[in-house]
Design an enzyme around this catalytic site. Structure first.
Site, PDB file in Angstrom:
ATOM      1  N   HIS A  76       0.841  -1.205   0.000  1.00 43.12           N
ATOM      2  CA  HIS A  76       0.000   0.000   0.000  1.00 43.12           C
ATOM      3  C   HIS A  76       0.874   1.252   0.000  1.00 43.12           C
ATOM      4  O   HIS A  76       0.616   2.204  -0.753  1.00 43.12           O
ATOM      5  CB  HIS A  76      -0.916  -0.023   1.225  1.00 43.12           C
ATOM      6  CG  HIS A  76      -1.660   1.249   1.475  1.00 43.12           C
ATOM      7  ND1 HIS A  76      -2.979   1.441   1.119  1.00 43.12           N
ATOM      8  CD2 HIS A  76      -1.268   2.415   2.071  1.00 43.12           C
ATOM      9  CE1 HIS A  76      -3.363   2.650   1.467  1.00 43.12           C
ATOM     10  NE2 HIS A  76      -2.341   3.266   2.051  1.00 43.12           N
ATOM     11  N   GLU A  77       1.900   1.268   0.843  1.00 42.90           N
ATOM     12  CA  GLU A  77       2.773   2.440   0.912  1.00 42.90           C
ATOM     13  C   GLU A  77       3.589   2.599  -0.365  1.00 42.90           C
ATOM     14  O   GLU A  77       3.823   3.723  -0.823  1.00 42.90           O
ATOM     15  CB  GLU A  77       3.691   2.350   2.134  1.00 42.90           C
ATOM     16  CG  GLU A  77       2.958   2.293   3.469  1.00 42.90           C
ATOM     17  CD  GLU A  77       1.969   3.433   3.667  1.00 42.90           C
ATOM     18  OE1 GLU A  77       2.175   4.518   3.084  1.00 42.90           O
ATOM     19  OE2 GLU A  77       0.972   3.240   4.380  1.00 42.90           O
TER      20      GLU A  77
END
Length: 292
Positions: free
Chosen positions: A131-132
């Site tokens: 996600h990051e």
């Protein structure tokens, strides 16, 4: 409407607000000057924001010798995402959370808390890191830096407009007194709402791409559920001291914060999980991360 188109429209709205506030203060010239000031602020923030936020959060850089499993996981997922290897930081807080920062993919960093490495299993942690990395790939860190700077510029222009109105202002100002008062009150509020809307849009997009990178949508969904439950129970002191950084984290880190959706920095966790569950029915072409 796609997430990128929605972000573009909201960014255009922020730009219009900056120029409108400048125009009320100083006419056409004021609009140009206001835009130039916002641009200069963005340049400074673009160059320095990553260093500032990492220092504010008390993050420390880790190497493969210090955290081999974490660094190897970031490296493997960055390769799947076709990204350069970001720097890896750890935050000394027991609240499970994570964020990404950096002005571009070549100068990016992923930061995770001590708590997240204890609470999540291997696949869930991979989902969070993916996600990051999606934020980095989308250059969301730059987008959010620009929106925060422009929202701050609008608030500053609102104060200038207040003093300009108090001391007479310009005779040829085309904005009426009532328009100036309304702009002074509502423009900073509108800027904040636009900033939060952009943040929520980018979170949905990062969830989608993060699930594609790691190949395990349900692992990311499980991570979001665990982090959301714990975020309200464990205080993240650096984040509480710097609440403006809340939008950077995968889940809002502020303790026991309940706000209307309009003012929320993140979409409802339940909606994020539902979207990931819908994705889980289709297997990514690249297959799940870590499959043997």
């Amino acid at each position: 409407m796609t997430g990128n188109l929605r972000t573009f429209i909201l960014m255009a709205a922020l730009t219009a607000l900056v120029m409108g506030m400048g125009g009320l203060i100083g006419g056409r010239g004021g609009a140009v000057i206001a835009l130039a000031i916002a641009g200069a602020g963005n340049l400074f923030a673009w160059w320095n924001s990553d260093k500032m936020v990492l220092r504010q959060q008390g993050a420390h850089l880790v190497t493969r010798q210090q955290a081999p499993e974490l660094v190897d996981m970031v490296a493997a997922l960055a390769q799947r995402a076709n990204l350069p290897m970001p720097k890896v930081y750890v935050l000394e807080t027991e609240q499970p959370n994570a964020f990404a920062t950096g002005r571009n993919p070549e100068n990016a960093a992923v930061a995770v808390t001590q708590g997240i490495m204890r609470v999540l299993n291997r696949d869930e942690l991979a989902g969070v890191i993916a996600h990051e990395l999606a934020h980095i790939k989308h250059r969301d860190t730059l987008t959010m830096t620009v929106t925060a700077t422009m929202a701050g510029a609008i608030a500053m222009l609102g104060n200038m407009l207040m003093f300009s109105s108090m001391f007479g202002g310009r005779d040829d100002n085309r904005g009426s007194g009532l328009a100036a008062i309304l702009a002074m009150i509502f423009a900073p509020m509108a800027a904040g709402l636009v900033q939060m809307a952009i943040s929520r849009t980018r979170e949905y997009e990062a969830d989608r791409m993060g699930a594609e990178i790691c190949g395990r949508p349900m692992a990311l969904a499980g991570a979001l559920a665990k982090i959301s439950r714990a975020a309200g129970q464990v205080v993240n002191i650096p984040a509480e001291r710097n609440p403006a950084s809340a939008s950077m984290f995968i889940v809002n880190p502020l303790h026991a914060l309940r706000m209307d959706r309009l003012f929320a920095t993140h979409p409802p966790t339940e909606e994020r999980i539902a979207r990931l569950q819908a994705m889980a029915s289709g297997a990514p072409a690249s297959g799940p991360w870590g499959a043997r």
